[in-house]
Design a protein around this motif. Structure first.
Motif, PDB file in Angstrom:
ATOM      1  N   GLU A 131       0.867  -1.252  -0.013  1.00  0.00           N
ATOM      2  CA  GLU A 131       0.258  -0.106   0.013  1.00  0.00           C
ATOM      3  C   GLU A 131       0.703   1.298   0.086  1.00  0.00           C
ATOM      4  O   GLU A 131       0.654   2.303  -0.697  1.00  0.00           O
ATOM      5  CB  GLU A 131      -0.914   0.144   1.132  1.00  0.00           C
ATOM      6  CG  GLU A 131      -2.200  -0.965   1.123  1.00  0.00           C
ATOM      7  CD  GLU A 131      -3.237  -0.421   2.053  1.00  0.00           C
ATOM      8  OE1 GLU A 131      -3.687   0.510   2.243  1.00  0.00           O
ATOM      9  OE2 GLU A 131      -3.569  -1.251   2.821  1.00  0.00           O
ATOM     10  N   MET A 132       1.768   1.363   0.778  1.00  0.00           N
ATOM     11  CA  MET A 132       2.995   2.331   0.773  1.00  0.00           C
ATOM     12  C   MET A 132       3.451   2.567  -0.290  1.00  0.00           C
ATOM     13  O   MET A 132       3.582   3.917  -1.016  1.00  0.00           O
ATOM     14  CB  MET A 132       3.690   2.136   2.058  1.00  0.00           C
ATOM     15  CG  MET A 132       4.865   3.293   2.161  1.00  0.00           C
ATOM     16  SD  MET A 132       6.281   2.806   3.283  1.00  0.00           S
ATOM     17  CE  MET A 132       5.248   2.355   4.839  1.00  0.00           C
ATOM     18  N   ALA A 133       3.825   1.494  -1.285  1.00  0.00           N
ATOM     19  CA  ALA A 133       4.576   1.619  -2.582  1.00  0.00           C
ATOM     20  C   ALA A 133       3.590   2.333  -3.545  1.00  0.00           C
ATOM     21  O   ALA A 133       3.859   3.225  -4.359  1.00  0.00           O
ATOM     22  CB  ALA A 133       5.023   0.239  -3.008  1.00  0.00           C
ATOM     23  N   LYS A 134       2.325   1.690  -3.387  1.00  0.00           N
ATOM     24  CA  LYS A 134       1.409   2.261  -4.387  1.00  0.00           C
ATOM     25  C   LYS A 134       1.027   3.428  -4.223  1.00  0.00           C
ATOM     26  O   LYS A 134       0.741   4.506  -5.301  1.00  0.00           O
ATOM     27  CB  LYS A 134      -0.133   1.327  -4.217  1.00  0.00           C
ATOM     28  CG  LYS A 134      -1.172   1.775  -5.256  1.00  0.00           C
ATOM     29  CD  LYS A 134      -0.683   0.884  -6.602  1.00  0.00           C
ATOM     30  CE  LYS A 134      -2.039   0.921  -7.460  1.00  0.00           C
ATOM     31  NZ  LYS A 134      -1.547   0.249  -8.827  1.00  0.00           N
ATOM     32  N   ARG A 135       0.961   3.888  -2.935  1.00  0.00           N
ATOM     33  CA  ARG A 135       0.455   5.286  -2.727  1.00  0.00           C
ATOM     34  C   ARG A 135       1.564   6.554  -2.964  1.00  0.00           C
ATOM     35  O   ARG A 135       1.587   7.478  -3.521  1.00  0.00           O
ATOM     36  CB  ARG A 135       0.191   5.649  -1.283  1.00  0.00           C
ATOM     37  CG  ARG A 135      -0.110   7.118  -0.682  1.00  0.00           C
ATOM     38  CD  ARG A 135      -0.613   7.069   0.725  1.00  0.00           C
ATOM     39  NE  ARG A 135      -0.763   8.225   1.201  1.00  0.00           N
ATOM     40  CZ  ARG A 135       0.022   9.367   1.491  1.00  0.00           C
ATOM     41  NH1 ARG A 135       1.240   8.953   1.531  1.00  0.00           N
ATOM     42  NH2 ARG A 135      -0.427  10.351   1.931  1.00  0.00           N
ATOM     43  N   GLY A 136       2.964   5.972  -2.695  1.00  0.00           N
ATOM     44  CA  GLY A 136       3.971   6.727  -2.823  1.00  0.00           C
ATOM     45  C   GLY A 136       4.739   6.835  -4.347  1.00  0.00           C
ATOM     46  O   GLY A 136       5.695   7.378  -4.443  1.00  0.00           O
ATOM     47  N   GLY A 137       4.254   5.959  -4.947  1.00  0.00           N
ATOM     48  CA  GLY A 137       5.018   5.737  -6.237  1.00  0.00           C
ATOM     49  C   GLY A 137       6.466   5.121  -6.243  1.00  0.00           C
ATOM     50  O   GLY A 137       7.306   5.342  -7.076  1.00  0.00           O
ATOM     51  N   LEU A 138       6.602   4.355  -5.211  1.00  0.00           N
ATOM     52  CA  LEU A 138       7.796   3.567  -5.261  1.00  0.00           C
ATOM     53  C   LEU A 138       8.093   2.404  -6.106  1.00  0.00           C
ATOM     54  O   LEU A 138       7.106   1.387  -5.807  1.00  0.00           O
ATOM     55  CB  LEU A 138       7.802   3.182  -3.667  1.00  0.00           C
ATOM     56  CG  LEU A 138       7.792   4.367  -2.443  1.00  0.00           C
ATOM     57  CD1 LEU A 138       7.925   3.882  -1.288  1.00  0.00           C
ATOM     58  CD2 LEU A 138       8.910   5.373  -3.055  1.00  0.00           C
ATOM     59  N   PRO A 139       9.002   2.322  -6.945  1.00  0.00           N
ATOM     60  CA  PRO A 139       8.959   1.438  -8.003  1.00  0.00           C
ATOM     61  C   PRO A 139       9.730   0.106  -7.782  1.00  0.00           C
ATOM     62  O   PRO A 139      10.544  -0.035  -8.316  1.00  0.00           O
ATOM     63  CB  PRO A 139       9.821   2.289  -9.123  1.00  0.00           C
ATOM     64  CG  PRO A 139      10.712   3.076  -8.247  1.00  0.00           C
ATOM     65  CD  PRO A 139      10.232   3.410  -6.959  1.00  0.00           C
ATOM     66  N   TRP A 140       9.452  -0.706  -6.707  1.00  0.00           N
ATOM     67  CA  TRP A 140      10.264  -1.676  -6.346  1.00  0.00           C
ATOM     68  C   TRP A 140       9.970  -2.819  -7.415  1.00  0.00           C
ATOM     69  O   TRP A 140       8.870  -3.133  -7.903  1.00  0.00           O
ATOM     70  CB  TRP A 140       9.606  -2.391  -4.789  1.00  0.00           C
ATOM     71  CG  TRP A 140       9.682  -1.404  -3.846  1.00  0.00           C
ATOM     72  CD1 TRP A 140       8.592  -0.827  -3.117  1.00  0.00           C
ATOM     73  CD2 TRP A 140      10.643  -0.817  -3.245  1.00  0.00           C
ATOM     74  NE1 TRP A 140       9.082  -0.102  -2.004  1.00  0.00           N
ATOM     75  CE2 TRP A 140      10.162   0.113  -2.130  1.00  0.00           C
ATOM     76  CE3 TRP A 140      12.155  -0.959  -3.347  1.00  0.00           C
ATOM     77  CZ2 TRP A 140      10.959   0.567  -1.264  1.00  0.00           C
ATOM     78  CZ3 TRP A 140      12.997  -0.275  -2.746  1.00  0.00           C
ATOM     79  CH2 TRP A 140      12.504   0.661  -1.644  1.00  0.00           C
ATOM     80  N   ASP A 141      11.266  -3.677  -7.636  1.00  0.00           N
ATOM     81  CA  ASP A 141      11.203  -4.873  -8.363  1.00  0.00           C
ATOM     82  C   ASP A 141      10.438  -5.959  -7.720  1.00  0.00           C
ATOM     83  O   ASP A 141       9.815  -6.813  -8.033  1.00  0.00           O
ATOM     84  CB  ASP A 141      12.599  -5.227  -8.779  1.00  0.00           C
ATOM     85  CG  ASP A 141      13.137  -4.520  -9.885  1.00  0.00           C
ATOM     86  OD1 ASP A 141      12.413  -4.122 -10.773  1.00  0.00           O
ATOM     87  OD2 ASP A 141      14.122  -3.782  -9.499  1.00  0.00           O
ATOM     88  N   CYS A 142      10.496  -5.916  -6.179  1.00  0.00           N
ATOM     89  CA  CYS A 142      10.068  -7.042  -5.171  1.00  0.00           C
ATOM     90  C   CYS A 142       9.924  -6.346  -3.932  1.00  0.00           C
ATOM     91  O   CYS A 142      10.710  -5.468  -3.554  1.00  0.00           O
ATOM     92  CB  CYS A 142      11.190  -8.254  -5.408  1.00  0.00           C
ATOM     93  SG  CYS A 142      10.786  -9.381  -4.386  1.00  0.00           S
TER      94      CYS A 142
END
Length: 232
Positions: A131-142
């Motif tokens: 959720e944090m990545a989705k909201r903040g646009g964090l482009p993790w591979d994994c």
């Protein structure tokens, strides 16, 4: 650096996202009659003791979301906040899903992602991190979490687990973090390390000492600077 790592694994709370500023803002918005700054610091102070209850076996495996709620219930009582309904408590507890990235996080990660595999290595649970990545646009591979390994950092299973997931040697993984104890534990498992300065992690009233502690790791002002050091 003679050879580059293949995987960059990132601590998240404090390193990639601003937990203090985000939590303080949400607490202040609820107008609870307490300082958001103080409440955020107290909530975070309960983090390691709560995880230690899991490490010691006092509690069975427990997600960070649930540990955060245990700490929150204790803090509401300590601060004399007894009027919140259950829905508001749940909303406040999920503030940890809504932490804002540091300004350099998204552009820095994007540059690093172009050359390296990038993943989280956080004590946060998978749903929280996603959720944090989705909201903040964090482009993790994994997204890797203590939940995957059922062990909280600094258990070696977490650091070595990254190498196992990607099928590489521990020395091919670099942990990136703003916390010296996390980095030291990673080095003891054979990982390479990079320290990122976050002088305002605990707020402007409690600036951190961000001086270098180890000559065996990279030292960067922020994630964009780390990308420069790694020649991205």
């Amino acid at each position: 650096m003679t050879t580059l790592p293949k995987v960059l694994a990132f601590d998240v709370f404090g390193t990639v996202v601003d937990w203090h500023g985000s939590i303080a803002r949400e607490v202040d918005a609820l107008q609870l009659g307490v300082s958001g700054d103080e409440f955020a610091l107290a909530w975070r102070a309960g983090y390691q003791p709560a995880m230690q209850r899991v490490r010691s076996g006092e509690l069975g495996w427990t997600l960070i979301d649930d540990l955060h709620r245990l700490i929150l219930d204790e803090l509401l009582e300590r601060f004399g906040i007894r009027h919140l309904d259950e829905a508001t408590k749940r909303h406040l507890n999920r503030a940890w899903h809504r932490l804002d990235p540091w300004p350099d996080a998204e552009p820095g990660l994007s540059r690093l992602k172009a050359q390296f595999m990038i993943c989280t290595l956080s004590n946060g649970n998978l749903g929280l991190l996603a959720e944090m990545a989705k909201r903040g646009g964090l482009p993790w591979d994994c997204i890797l979490s203590a939940e995957v390994f059922r062990a909280y950092k600094p258990d070696p299973a977490t650091y070595l687990g990254v190498a196992r997931v990607f099928g590489v040697r521990p020395q091919d993984v670099m942990l990136v973090a703003a916390h010296h104890d996390d980095l030291a534990a990673a080095r003891s498992c054979g990982l390479r390390t990079a320290y990122v300065e976050r002088p305002l992690e605990f707020g402007a009233r409690q600036p951190k000492d961000v001086s270098a502690r180890s000559g065996n790791e990279l030292h960067a002002k922020d994630l964009l600077a780390l990308a420069e050091l790694l020649e991205c």
